[in-house]
Design a protein around this motif. Structure first.
Motif, PDB file in Angstrom:
ATOM      1  N   ASN A  47      25.102 -58.420  79.316  1.00 41.71           N
ATOM      2  CA  ASN A  47      26.070 -57.679  80.127  1.00 41.71           C
ATOM      3  C   ASN A  47      27.393 -58.417  80.286  1.00 41.71           C
ATOM      4  N   GLY A  48      27.512 -59.579  79.648  1.00 40.68           N
ATOM      5  CA  GLY A  48      28.740 -60.360  79.731  1.00 40.68           C
ATOM      6  C   GLY A  48      28.974 -60.967  81.101  1.00 40.68           C
ATOM      7  N   ASN A  49      27.909 -61.145  81.873  1.00 43.48           N
ATOM      8  CA  ASN A  49      28.055 -61.629  83.245  1.00 43.48           C
ATOM      9  C   ASN A  49      27.892 -63.120  83.419  1.00 43.48           C
ATOM     10  N   SER A  50      27.305 -63.785  82.467  1.00 44.47           N
ATOM     11  CA  SER A  50      26.937 -65.162  82.742  1.00 44.47           C
ATOM     12  C   SER A  50      26.920 -65.999  81.468  1.00 44.47           C
ATOM     13  N   GLU A  51      28.068 -66.586  81.156  1.00 42.54           N
ATOM     14  CA  GLU A  51      28.150 -67.479  80.005  1.00 42.54           C
ATOM     15  C   GLU A  51      29.148 -68.572  80.312  1.00 42.54           C
ATOM     16  N   PHE A  52      29.025 -69.675  79.605  1.00 41.56           N
ATOM     17  CA  PHE A  52      30.012 -70.734  79.708  1.00 41.56           C
ATOM     18  C   PHE A  52      31.192 -70.350  78.819  1.00 41.56           C
ATOM     19  N   ASN A  58      37.077 -67.631  76.532  1.00 42.96           N
ATOM     20  CA  ASN A  58      36.307 -67.261  75.343  1.00 42.96           C
ATOM     21  C   ASN A  58      34.931 -67.910  75.453  1.00 42.96           C
ATOM     22  N   SER A  59      33.909 -67.125  75.218  1.00 37.91           N
ATOM     23  CA  SER A  59      32.537 -67.613  75.308  1.00 37.91           C
ATOM     24  C   SER A  59      32.250 -68.607  74.190  1.00 37.91           C
ATOM     25  N   TYR A  60      31.560 -69.692  74.539  1.00 33.27           N
ATOM     26  CA  TYR A  60      31.140 -70.639  73.507  1.00 33.27           C
ATOM     27  C   TYR A  60      30.058 -69.981  72.667  1.00 33.27           C
ATOM     28  N   GLU A  61      30.179 -70.109  71.347  1.00 33.25           N
ATOM     29  CA  GLU A  61      29.235 -69.460  70.435  1.00 33.25           C
ATOM     30  C   GLU A  61      27.802 -69.939  70.667  1.00 33.25           C
ATOM     31  N   ASP A  62      27.619 -71.242  70.782  1.00 32.48           N
ATOM     32  CA  ASP A  62      26.289 -71.804  71.018  1.00 32.48           C
ATOM     33  C   ASP A  62      26.250 -72.362  72.438  1.00 32.48           C
ATOM     34  N   GLN A  63      25.761 -71.556  73.355  1.00 32.00           N
ATOM     35  CA  GLN A  63      25.734 -71.922  74.762  1.00 32.00           C
ATOM     36  C   GLN A  63      24.919 -73.191  75.020  1.00 32.00           C
ATOM     37  N   TRP A  64      23.781 -73.315  74.371  1.00 33.37           N
ATOM     38  CA  TRP A  64      22.918 -74.482  74.576  1.00 33.37           C
ATOM     39  C   TRP A  64      23.551 -75.751  74.034  1.00 33.37           C
ATOM     40  N   LEU A  67      26.210 -76.809  76.528  1.00 31.27           N
ATOM     41  CA  LEU A  67      25.582 -77.373  77.713  1.00 31.27           C
ATOM     42  C   LEU A  67      25.027 -78.771  77.447  1.00 31.27           C
ATOM     43  N   SER A  68      24.459 -78.985  76.279  1.00 28.32           N
ATOM     44  CA  SER A  68      23.868 -80.284  75.953  1.00 28.32           C
ATOM     45  C   SER A  68      24.917 -81.386  75.785  1.00 28.32           C
ATOM     46  N   ASN A  69      26.172 -81.017  75.607  1.00 25.70           N
ATOM     47  CA  ASN A  69      27.232 -82.003  75.416  1.00 25.70           C
ATOM     48  C   ASN A  69      28.056 -82.284  76.671  1.00 25.70           C
ATOM     49  N   LEU A  70      27.703 -81.668  77.772  1.00 27.69           N
ATOM     50  CA  LEU A  70      28.419 -81.943  79.014  1.00 27.69           C
ATOM     51  C   LEU A  70      28.049 -83.328  79.533  1.00 27.69           C
ATOM     52  N   LYS A  71      29.020 -84.004  80.070  1.00 21.89           N
ATOM     53  CA  LYS A  71      28.799 -85.325  80.651  1.00 21.89           C
ATOM     54  C   LYS A  71      28.393 -85.167  82.110  1.00 21.89           C
TER      55      LYS A  71
END
Length: 95
Positions: A47-52, A58-64, A67-71
């Motif tokens: 639904n386009g409601n919850s993405e990084f 612009n939505s990140y293509e690979d959400q995971w 997320l795995s690269n956040l400090k």
């Protein structure tokens, strides 16, 4: 199934558990369920409601992957941010 275990072993209370995931064993009617998974939950994303998103929304293509690269934020940085917020709140109250 914490509630079922507690029915069979009444002497075991919630204080005997440290941290469990999922942290609820039933889904409230009309509720979200485990909010820990909500940001990447399929229906919310469809639904386009919850993405990084990036700075241009612009939505990140690979959400995971994103997320795995956040400090992690250090406790010192959190305290610094809180200090700034508190100072701004004091200034606003004095105006």
């Amino acid at each position: 199934m914490i509630s079922l275990t507690m029915e069979k072993r009444y002497e075991i209370g919630l204080d005997s558990y440290d941290r469990l995931f999922p942290n609820q064993d039933t889904m409230p009617k009309g509720g979200f369920g485990n909010l820990i998974a909500l940001p990447l939950q399929k229906k919310a994303r469809s639904n386009g409601n919850s993405e990084f998103v990036d700075g241009n929304f612009n939505s990140y293509e690979d959400q995971w992957f994103y997320l795995s690269n956040l400090k992690k934020v250090t406790i010192e940085k959190v305290e610094e941010i809180l200090s700034i917020v508190e100072e701004r709140e004091k200034e606003e109250l004095n105006q």
